[in-house]
Design an enzyme around this catalytic site. Structure first.
Site, mmCIF file in Angstrom:
data_model
loop_
_atom_site.group_PDB
_atom_site.id
_atom_site.type_symbol
_atom_site.label_atom_id
_atom_site.label_comp_id
_atom_site.label_asym_id
_atom_site.label_seq_id
_atom_site.Cartn_x
_atom_site.Cartn_y
_atom_site.Cartn_z
ATOM 1 N N CYS A 1 -15.543 -6.854 7.328
ATOM 2 C CA CYS A 1 -14.336 -6.164 7.809
ATOM 3 C C CYS A 1 -13.889 -5.069 6.860
ATOM 4 O O CYS A 1 -13.040 -4.250 7.216
ATOM 5 C CB CYS A 1 -13.204 -7.165 8.018
ATOM 6 N N HIS B 1 -6.294 -4.473 7.074
ATOM 7 C CA HIS B 1 -7.265 -5.003 8.041
ATOM 8 C C HIS B 1 -6.553 -5.939 9.002
ATOM 9 O O HIS B 1 -5.797 -6.829 8.591
ATOM 10 C CB HIS B 1 -8.397 -5.730 7.298
ATOM 11 N N ASN C 1 -9.260 -9.172 15.963
ATOM 12 C CA ASN C 1 -9.920 -8.714 14.737
ATOM 13 C C ASN C 1 -11.190 -7.966 15.142
ATOM 14 O O ASN C 1 -12.157 -8.585 15.588
ATOM 15 C CB ASN C 1 -10.243 -9.932 13.866
HETATM 16 N N1 ACO Z 1 -6.428 -23.324 19.123
HETATM 17 C C1 ACO Z 1 -5.782 -24.460 18.807
HETATM 18 N N2 ACO Z 1 -5.944 -25.105 17.637
HETATM 19 C C2 ACO Z 1 -6.809 -24.561 16.764
HETATM 20 C C3 ACO Z 1 -7.509 -23.358 17.026
HETATM 21 C C4 ACO Z 1 -7.289 -22.746 18.262
HETATM 22 N N3 ACO Z 1 -7.894 -21.590 18.618
HETATM 23 N N4 ACO Z 1 -8.275 -23.053 15.955
HETATM 24 C C5 ACO Z 1 -8.077 -24.018 15.052
HETATM 25 N N5 ACO Z 1 -7.195 -24.934 15.534
HETATM 26 C C6 ACO Z 1 -6.687 -26.140 14.887
HETATM 27 C C7 ACO Z 1 -7.610 -26.633 13.811
HETATM 28 O O1 ACO Z 1 -8.593 -27.481 14.357
HETATM 29 C C8 ACO Z 1 -6.646 -27.373 12.909
HETATM 30 O O2 ACO Z 1 -6.378 -28.633 13.450
HETATM 31 P P1 ACO Z 1 -6.189 -29.900 12.471
HETATM 32 O O3 ACO Z 1 -4.987 -29.566 11.624
HETATM 33 O O4 ACO Z 1 -5.978 -31.041 13.423
HETATM 34 O O5 ACO Z 1 -7.447 -29.960 11.646
HETATM 35 C C9 ACO Z 1 -5.361 -26.556 13.009
HETATM 36 O O6 ACO Z 1 -5.470 -25.788 14.212
HETATM 37 C C10 ACO Z 1 -5.150 -25.613 11.854
HETATM 38 O O7 ACO Z 1 -6.391 -24.954 11.570
HETATM 39 P P2 ACO Z 1 -6.531 -23.905 10.407
HETATM 40 O O8 ACO Z 1 -7.952 -23.458 10.345
HETATM 41 O O9 ACO Z 1 -5.909 -24.461 9.167
HETATM 42 O O10 ACO Z 1 -5.607 -22.747 10.984
HETATM 43 P P3 ACO Z 1 -5.073 -21.492 10.228
HETATM 44 O O11 ACO Z 1 -3.610 -21.484 10.253
HETATM 45 O O12 ACO Z 1 -5.760 -21.279 8.910
HETATM 46 O O13 ACO Z 1 -5.533 -20.308 11.201
HETATM 47 C C11 ACO Z 1 -7.210 -18.613 11.238
HETATM 48 C C12 ACO Z 1 -6.906 -20.095 11.434
HETATM 49 C C13 ACO Z 1 -6.445 -17.848 12.267
HETATM 50 C C14 ACO Z 1 -8.708 -18.379 11.416
HETATM 51 C C15 ACO Z 1 -6.771 -18.179 9.808
HETATM 52 O O14 ACO Z 1 -7.250 -19.114 8.866
HETATM 53 C C16 ACO Z 1 -7.245 -16.814 9.408
HETATM 54 O O15 ACO Z 1 -6.840 -15.805 9.972
HETATM 55 N N6 ACO Z 1 -8.106 -16.737 8.362
HETATM 56 C C17 ACO Z 1 -8.581 -15.480 7.798
HETATM 57 C C18 ACO Z 1 -9.600 -14.804 8.647
HETATM 58 C C19 ACO Z 1 -10.106 -13.545 7.967
HETATM 59 O O16 ACO Z 1 -9.351 -12.792 7.367
HETATM 60 N N7 ACO Z 1 -11.433 -13.322 7.982
HETATM 61 C C20 ACO Z 1 -12.018 -12.251 7.230
HETATM 62 C C21 ACO Z 1 -12.544 -11.194 8.072
HETATM 63 S S1 ACO Z 1 -13.890 -11.705 9.108
HETATM 64 C C22 ACO Z 1 -15.260 -10.681 8.793
HETATM 65 O O17 ACO Z 1 -15.389 -10.051 7.789
HETATM 66 C C23 ACO Z 1 -16.323 -10.622 9.857
#
Ligand code: ACO
Length: 337
Positions: free
Chosen positions: A116, A258, A288
């Site tokens: 990204c 980003h 994203n």
């Molecule tokens: N719908 C419902 N529940 C979900 C979903 C969904 N789509 N996805 C995950 N959950 C659940 C999980 O299973 C978890 O459940 P649990 O607590 O029972 O285990 C709960 O929601 C929380 O999951 P987390 O992974 O902790 O959720 P988080 O708040 O971290 O959000 C996200 C996830 C949106 C992916 C976030 O972590 C994020 O944005 N991370 C950074 C991403 C990023 O910047 N990537 C870099 C760029 S990518 C590239 O370079 C190609």
């Protein structure tokens, strides 16, 4: 005192026509509009139809950027840089085909792969070529087609990523012009390469006798682990690039980060001590889009008349690798096409 610099001269974007809303995704995934909006800010994304690849999106955005910069003659562009993590093929690079389809003749053309952060890395590459006098004008395109890499059963990635392309024309100018890119900060931490990965692509999986499973072709992301790194690295990189340019934070009119997650953008604003009003957000509409996210956000904000001539912009990005990169520029008053 003015010095040679890359100057933003044109901006163009393209997203696939197909819009996929959060509600659409709830039909096949155990998720909800409420979860996606609260945890990411994303309301919809654009996905490419089958048969559409990254070069197709890149060519559309490239055409528009050339039009926006009023570049007509193919020979006017001396270098094409395509930032992508989803190239059409492993070999060859996507950029030469994009160059040919844009009518850019035998121009130098290369891909930049920095997740990204790819667009900011590509801007830095283009800027260096311009300042060194290797080209008078460079076309930089960030383009991604993530849909084929999304596991339809993985709610942690399928709700996040969208497809699209954004392109800019940079010309050789000087640091005192509106539109000048005035500094870069780039970095990486490869010890964390497995946090965002497509395990089945490349020489590593092919170097073993293990048969590749179909699901190895999908993107895997440990989002929870990535999140704090994203905030910390973008904040550090932002401070570093501001120091390079000699700008104070309160001189920055707009932070264009980003577009991965609204919570990341607001945590970044908090860490930097920037009013969230100054943070540009576009991910609500497109998700994203990886290397396309910054030019898409720039074009959206410009189309909404958010930027004034000479406004100071801080671009900051973070992605797979891990990689991060920031840039500062003044706004040239460009109208996106
Ligand atoms: N719908 C419902 N529940 C979900 C979903 C969904 N789509 N996805 C995950 N959950 C659940 C999980 O299973 C978890 O459940 P649990 O607590 O029972 O285990 C709960 O929601 C929380 O999951 P987390 O992974 O902790 O959720 P988080 O708040 O971290 O959000 C996200 C996830 C949106 C992916 C976030 O972590 C994020 O944005 N991370 C950074 C991403 C990023 O910047 N990537 C870099 C760029 S990518 C590239 O370079 C190609």
């Amino acid at each position: 005192m003015s010095a040679p610099a890359a100057v933003l001269a044109g901006l163009g974007t393209h997203v696939p026509r197909r819009v996929v809303t959060n509600d659409d995704l709830t039909r096949s995934l155990d998720t909800s509009d409420e979860w996606i909006v609260q945890r990411t800010g994303i309301r919809q994304r654009h996905w490419s139809d089958p048969g559409v690849a990254t070069s197709d999106l890149a060519v559309e955005a490239g055409h528009r950027a050339l039009k926006s910069a009023q570049v007509d003659a193919p020979g006017d562009i001396g270098l094409l840089v395509v930032a992508t993590s989803t190239p059409d093929r492993q070999v060859p690079a996507t950029a030469p085909e994009v160059a040919a389809r844009l009518g850019l003749g035998t121009v130098a053309a290369l891909d930049v792969g920095a997740g990204c952060s790819g667009f900011v890395y590509a801007l830095a590459t283009a800027s260096a070529a311009l300042v060194a006098g290797h080209a008078e004008r460079v076309l930089v395109i960030g383009a991604e087609t993530f849909r084929p890499y999304l596991d339809p059963a993985d709610r942690t990635t399928a709700v996040i990523f969208g497809d699209g392309a954004g392109a800019v024309v940079l010309r050789r100018g000087t640091t005192d012009e509106a539109g000048a890119l005035l500094g870069f900060d780039l970095g990486s931490d490869g010890t964390l390469h497995d946090l965002v990965v497509i395990p089945g692509n490349g020489s590593r999986p092919r170097s073993t006798d293990r048969a590749l499973a179909p699901e190895d072709q999908y993107l895997r992301m440990n989002g929870r682990e990535v999140f704090p790194h994203a905030v910390r690295r973008m904040a550090q990189s932002s401070s570093a690039v501001l120091a390079t340019a000699g700008w104070d934070l309160d001189q920055v009119d707009h932070v264009v980060g980003h577009q991965a997650n609204l919570r990341i953008l607001y945590a970044l604003a908090r860490q930097l001590g920037v009013d969230p009003e100054r943070v540009v957000t576009h991910l609500e509409q497109v998700g994203n889009t990886s290397a396309a996210s910054i030019p898409l956000a720039l074009a959206d904000a410009a189309a909404q008349d958010r930027f004034r001539l000479g406004d100071r912009l801080l671009l900051t990005s973070f992605g797979a690798g891990l990689t991060w990169g920031s840039a500062v520029l003044t706004w040239p008053g460009t109208t996106p096409a």
